[in-house]
Design a protein around this motif. Sequence first.
Motif, mmCIF file in Angstrom:
data_model
loop_
_atom_site.group_PDB
_atom_site.id
_atom_site.type_symbol
_atom_site.label_atom_id
_atom_site.label_comp_id
_atom_site.label_asym_id
_atom_site.label_seq_id
_atom_site.Cartn_x
_atom_site.Cartn_y
_atom_site.Cartn_z
ATOM 1 N N ARG A 1 -1.835 -9.163 6.050
ATOM 2 C CA ARG A 1 -0.769 -8.743 6.953
ATOM 3 C C ARG A 1 0.069 -9.919 7.461
ATOM 4 N NH1 ARG A 1 -0.112 -3.906 8.376
ATOM 5 N NH2 ARG A 1 -2.251 -3.337 7.893
ATOM 6 N N ARG B 1 0.025 0.375 0.782
ATOM 7 C CA ARG B 1 0.130 0.806 2.181
ATOM 8 C C ARG B 1 0.629 -0.341 3.063
ATOM 9 N NH1 ARG B 1 -5.329 2.808 4.809
ATOM 10 N NH2 ARG B 1 -5.841 0.650 4.276
ATOM 11 N N MET B 2 0.127 -1.557 2.812
ATOM 12 C CA MET B 2 0.538 -2.703 3.615
ATOM 13 C C MET B 2 2.014 -3.025 3.409
ATOM 14 S SD MET B 2 -1.557 -6.289 4.014
ATOM 15 C CE MET B 2 -3.108 -5.391 4.105
ATOM 16 N N LYS C 1 4.363 -0.886 2.719
ATOM 17 C CA LYS C 1 5.118 0.121 3.462
ATOM 18 C C LYS C 1 5.104 -0.196 4.959
ATOM 19 C CE LYS C 1 5.867 2.929 -0.094
ATOM 20 N NZ LYS C 1 7.214 3.221 -0.632
ATOM 21 N N GLN C 2 3.948 -0.545 5.469
ATOM 22 C CA GLN C 2 3.833 -0.814 6.903
ATOM 23 C C GLN C 2 4.648 -2.025 7.332
ATOM 24 O OE1 GLN C 2 -0.415 -1.146 7.241
ATOM 25 N NE2 GLN C 2 -0.726 1.061 7.576
ATOM 26 N N GLU C 3 4.768 -3.011 6.436
ATOM 27 C CA GLU C 3 5.518 -4.227 6.776
ATOM 28 C C GLU C 3 6.979 -4.142 6.361
ATOM 29 O OE1 GLU C 3 4.274 -6.418 8.719
ATOM 30 O OE2 GLU C 3 2.347 -5.342 8.691
ATOM 31 N N ARG C 4 7.424 -2.960 5.924
ATOM 32 C CA ARG C 4 8.824 -2.701 5.591
ATOM 33 C C ARG C 4 9.342 -3.628 4.489
ATOM 34 N NH1 ARG C 4 8.866 -3.797 10.649
ATOM 35 N NH2 ARG C 4 10.590 -5.281 10.479
#
Length: 578
Positions: free
Chosen positions: A315, A358-359, A361-364
């Motif tokens: 992340r 998924r990561m 997507k979450q971090e745009r």
Amino acid sequence: MADAVLLTPREIPTGVASLNNQNVLINDEEYLSLDPAMRLFYKRVRENLGVACIAGHLRGCGYSVQALNLHGRNPSDEAITDLIRRERPKFVGISIMYDLHIIDAVRLLRCVRKADPNVFVAIGGAFCTYNGKLIAERIPEADCVAFGEGELTVEGLMECLAAGRDWHTVPGLWFWQNGRVRSSGPPKLPDLAKVSWPGRDLLLHHRKNGIPTPRASTYTSRGCHAKCTFCYAPRQPGVVGEYWRVRPVEDAVDEIEYLQREFGTRFLWFNDDNFGGAFQDGYNHAVGFAEEILRRDLKINFHCEFRVDTGLIDREALRTLRRAGMDLALLGMETGSPGMMKRFRKGTTVEYNFDAARMFKQERIELEPGWIMIEPGTTLDELWENLGFIVAARVHESENPFFLINRAIALRGTEIYEKATRYEKPEIDGVEGAAREVLWQARRDYYVEDERVEHLWTAWSRVSSEINDRKENEAPFLAQSIADAVRAGRGTGAESVLPLLGRLRRWNQGLAELLVAFLNVGLMLADENPPGLADRLETELRAMIAAYDREHLGQTFPVFAAETARACGEHALAQLRS
């Protein structure tokens, strides 16, 4: 006059799918004739970084170099012969990046020989690295074929030619000697802490001719530690032990500052085989690079490629890279099937792929999935696993979801090539002689073991290629035509075409869901395996696409495109008359 002339051939369409993912659809003159708004849809061709690196290295050694990238240009035979006669070089290098470049490479070679039968000519480039011996055998007009990283190889050749010494001992070559093709052994690799920056001849040419240069290519590392069976990087010649080598971060960022200052570069393609390296080393390199970009407060966006098993699926690493300008990246996921993952030797798991997606997507960060839907051993069950993963990980929510319909190419030099036992020679239209012989052997057009999967691929690829063409080439022009008609004809009723833009936008926005339905329908029919499966698949998929078009556009796409062009043209004509 130049000591060396370096040429990058054009890609010649043949009807065979190209390995090149950056085809030039229009040449420089056509580009300049476009409305400025439409130029956004034609990102100019990336530089041939291999030639650029050799040009920069030779100049650093004191040689004069003329580097000419013919992507986006169409010079005649006479123009090439005139160039050689004018420059009178000691050395001519022809770089073949991709398979279909070899057709124009043969033409260039013959033009060079016509201009100066005695000039030393070497063929090299990425395509030659794993086809070097084959090319040397089939194209004896060249003095040699260089393979692997070329800076030190070409420097060695130049030194021998200047001193009149025997060049056959320069490492990294294939050549004819005593009636057969021989090799001088693997090339020497340059120290990335000492190499000169790439020459920027293509950017200089574009700037001189009024073509904007907001995009450039460079690299921060070379090589890859992985062993993927569909890739030939694991067998890179000359590499012993240290499969992934890095360039000093400060040097790479210094070059970026130069590109911004001289060419207005705002976007960078990183040509690294694996930007993230491996685990902690990859983390330190990539994050160190991002932190240096941030420390200097450079405003840049960039695209790079890396693997799921790098240290960058973290992340904090992704956040740092995102802040530094990595707004999209190709992630080598390849599959959502455990069986295919194992056959590819990815060294990771489907679960890691899911977490990585998924990561992102979450971090745009826009995810460009490296994806292989089909390879020689793919089964229907594995295709269902791929579809399940696509939906669960949302990897289809991308700029063009139909790019996921992809097939592993069995390239000479890869394990897949060696294991593809059921194959035929590719059909190559309009190509004869040496180029045809090389293209026939450079890859294998294999058959999938399960005939139902082969039928699926045929139908999927035919229909999806039409959707891709509409998405990438037709829709942007239609949207621009509508906007131009409305802007130019305000108050004259031109606003009546504006709803067409809304329909086109809805068509575009629904493609991700269409892909899922498209794959699902094909798989269900293949599972059923009715008589005449191949014809049934294509018929039902085309009917499905036509229904989708009517739902979003009110008619099929071809009819919508024709009527939109006519409506916009009528408004433009009315405006001229008024």
